[in-house]
Design a protein around this motif. Structure first.
Motif, PDB file in Angstrom:
ATOM      1  N   LEU A   1      35.006 -33.249  -1.225  1.00  0.00           N
ATOM      2  CA  LEU A   1      36.074 -33.387  -0.233  1.00  0.00           C
ATOM      3  C   LEU A   1      35.789 -34.533   0.733  1.00  0.00           C
ATOM      4  O   LEU A   1      36.694 -35.255   1.141  1.00  0.00           O
ATOM      5  CB  LEU A   1      36.259 -32.078   0.530  1.00  0.00           C
ATOM      6  CG  LEU A   1      36.931 -30.951  -0.249  1.00  0.00           C
ATOM      7  CD1 LEU A   1      36.930 -29.666   0.570  1.00  0.00           C
ATOM      8  CD2 LEU A   1      38.338 -31.324  -0.641  1.00  0.00           C
ATOM      9  N   LEU A   2      34.528 -34.686   1.118  1.00  0.00           N
ATOM     10  CA  LEU A   2      34.169 -35.794   2.004  1.00  0.00           C
ATOM     11  C   LEU A   2      34.356 -37.145   1.325  1.00  0.00           C
ATOM     12  O   LEU A   2      34.714 -38.128   1.970  1.00  0.00           O
ATOM     13  CB  LEU A   2      32.728 -35.645   2.491  1.00  0.00           C
ATOM     14  CG  LEU A   2      32.492 -34.572   3.552  1.00  0.00           C
ATOM     15  CD1 LEU A   2      31.006 -34.448   3.850  1.00  0.00           C
ATOM     16  CD2 LEU A   2      33.269 -34.872   4.808  1.00  0.00           C
ATOM     17  N   LEU A   3      34.112 -37.218   0.028  1.00  0.00           N
ATOM     18  CA  LEU A   3      34.318 -38.464  -0.703  1.00  0.00           C
ATOM     19  C   LEU A   3      35.794 -38.822  -0.797  1.00  0.00           C
ATOM     20  O   LEU A   3      36.147 -39.999  -0.857  1.00  0.00           O
ATOM     21  CB  LEU A   3      33.722 -38.367  -2.106  1.00  0.00           C
ATOM     22  CG  LEU A   3      32.201 -38.475  -2.197  1.00  0.00           C
ATOM     23  CD1 LEU A   3      31.744 -38.207  -3.628  1.00  0.00           C
ATOM     24  CD2 LEU A   3      31.744 -39.845  -1.734  1.00  0.00           C
ATOM     25  N   MET A   4      36.672 -37.823  -0.802  1.00  0.00           N
ATOM     26  CA  MET A   4      38.104 -38.073  -0.907  1.00  0.00           C
ATOM     27  C   MET A   4      38.720 -38.470   0.434  1.00  0.00           C
ATOM     28  O   MET A   4      39.833 -38.992   0.473  1.00  0.00           O
ATOM     29  CB  MET A   4      38.808 -36.835  -1.463  1.00  0.00           C
ATOM     30  CG  MET A   4      38.457 -36.567  -2.906  1.00  0.00           C
ATOM     31  SD  MET A   4      39.052 -35.019  -3.588  1.00  0.00           S
ATOM     32  CE  MET A   4      40.638 -34.799  -2.910  1.00  0.00           C
ATOM     33  N   MET A   5      38.028 -38.246   1.538  1.00  0.00           N
ATOM     34  CA  MET A   5      38.559 -38.566   2.869  1.00  0.00           C
ATOM     35  C   MET A   5      38.213 -40.001   3.253  1.00  0.00           C
ATOM     36  O   MET A   5      37.239 -40.560   2.778  1.00  0.00           O
ATOM     37  CB  MET A   5      37.960 -37.632   3.917  1.00  0.00           C
ATOM     38  CG  MET A   5      38.337 -36.204   3.773  1.00  0.00           C
ATOM     39  SD  MET A   5      37.482 -35.254   5.028  1.00  0.00           S
ATOM     40  CE  MET A   5      38.604 -33.923   5.246  1.00  0.00           C
ATOM     41  N   ASP A   6      39.026 -40.556   4.148  1.00  0.00           N
ATOM     42  CA  ASP A   6      38.681 -41.864   4.677  1.00  0.00           C
ATOM     43  C   ASP A   6      37.958 -41.694   6.015  1.00  0.00           C
ATOM     44  O   ASP A   6      37.752 -40.583   6.485  1.00  0.00           O
ATOM     45  CB  ASP A   6      39.922 -42.750   4.813  1.00  0.00           C
ATOM     46  CG  ASP A   6      40.953 -42.174   5.757  1.00  0.00           C
ATOM     47  OD1 ASP A   6      40.823 -41.002   6.119  1.00  0.00           O
ATOM     48  OD2 ASP A   6      41.892 -42.910   6.130  1.00  0.00           O
TER      49      ASP A   6
ATOM     50  N   GLY B   1      36.204 -38.745  10.922  1.00  0.00           N
ATOM     51  CA  GLY B   1      35.994 -38.776  12.364  1.00  0.00           C
ATOM     52  C   GLY B   1      36.705 -37.625  13.071  1.00  0.00           C
ATOM     53  O   GLY B   1      36.150 -36.986  13.952  1.00  0.00           O
ATOM     54  N   LYS B   2      37.956 -37.359  12.662  1.00  0.00           N
ATOM     55  CA  LYS B   2      38.702 -36.242  13.258  1.00  0.00           C
ATOM     56  C   LYS B   2      38.034 -34.913  12.937  1.00  0.00           C
ATOM     57  O   LYS B   2      37.936 -34.027  13.789  1.00  0.00           O
ATOM     58  CB  LYS B   2      40.139 -36.228  12.731  1.00  0.00           C
ATOM     59  CG  LYS B   2      41.036 -37.254  13.343  1.00  0.00           C
ATOM     60  CD  LYS B   2      42.436 -37.093  12.802  1.00  0.00           C
ATOM     61  CE  LYS B   2      43.376 -38.130  13.357  1.00  0.00           C
ATOM     62  NZ  LYS B   2      44.738 -37.977  12.829  1.00  0.00           N
ATOM     63  N   LEU B   3      37.573 -34.765  11.700  1.00  0.00           N
ATOM     64  CA  LEU B   3      36.928 -33.520  11.289  1.00  0.00           C
ATOM     65  C   LEU B   3      35.637 -33.276  12.062  1.00  0.00           C
ATOM     66  O   LEU B   3      35.401 -32.169  12.557  1.00  0.00           O
ATOM     67  CB  LEU B   3      36.636 -33.549   9.786  1.00  0.00           C
ATOM     68  CG  LEU B   3      35.950 -32.313   9.210  1.00  0.00           C
ATOM     69  CD1 LEU B   3      36.888 -31.128   9.252  1.00  0.00           C
ATOM     70  CD2 LEU B   3      35.486 -32.594   7.800  1.00  0.00           C
ATOM     71  N   THR B   4      34.826 -34.303  12.204  1.00  0.00           N
ATOM     72  CA  THR B   4      33.570 -34.121  12.941  1.00  0.00           C
ATOM     73  C   THR B   4      33.834 -33.869  14.425  1.00  0.00           C
ATOM     74  O   THR B   4      33.103 -33.104  15.062  1.00  0.00           O
ATOM     75  CB  THR B   4      32.656 -35.339  12.774  1.00  0.00           C
ATOM     76  OG1 THR B   4      33.342 -36.517  13.166  1.00  0.00           O
ATOM     77  CG2 THR B   4      32.173 -35.470  11.342  1.00  0.00           C
ATOM     78  N   GLU B   5      34.887 -34.476  14.978  1.00  0.00           N
ATOM     79  CA  GLU B   5      35.223 -34.225  16.381  1.00  0.00           C
ATOM     80  C   GLU B   5      35.658 -32.777  16.582  1.00  0.00           C
ATOM     81  O   GLU B   5      35.228 -32.110  17.531  1.00  0.00           O
ATOM     82  CB  GLU B   5      36.335 -35.165  16.825  1.00  0.00           C
ATOM     83  CG  GLU B   5      36.699 -35.011  18.286  1.00  0.00           C
ATOM     84  CD  GLU B   5      37.788 -35.971  18.717  1.00  0.00           C
ATOM     85  OE1 GLU B   5      38.240 -35.833  19.860  1.00  0.00           O
ATOM     86  OE2 GLU B   5      38.177 -36.842  17.924  1.00  0.00           O
TER      87      GLU B   5
END
Length: 87
Positions: free
Chosen positions: A15-20, A25-29
């Motif tokens: 899933l992380l590879l498919m994200m830009d 950044g939004k997910l980690t925030e």
């Protein structure tokens, strides 16, 4: 049990590879805000448990109470107070 752990880590990595970069950044925030709220909820539960001991109200400090307080906020505090007061 090992297979489930390895599979879940693999799914997360895919899933992380498919994200830009912007989505990551939004997910980690959001995750950092949630972990801060959870830590503050446990601090609040600890203080409430100490202060409640003087008047005879016990607030349980466990993961369910922490998640409820972290996710719901003030309504979660009201629910915990109602549980502690009426039970």
């Amino acid at each position: 049990m090992k297979i489930i752990g390895v599979a879940s880590i693999g799914v997360v990595l895919l899933l992380l590879l498919m994200m830009d970069k912007k989505q990551i950044g939004k997910l980690t925030e959001k995750l950092s805000i949630f972990w801060f709220r959870l830590a503050f909820a446990f601090l609040a539960l600890f203080i409430l448990n100490i202060a409640g001991g003087f008047v005879g109200i016990y607030f349980p400090v466990n993961i369910a109470s922490g998640f409820m307080l972290a996710i719901l906020g003030i309504p979660g505090f009201a629910a915990l107070f109602a549980f502690a007061f009426f039970l």
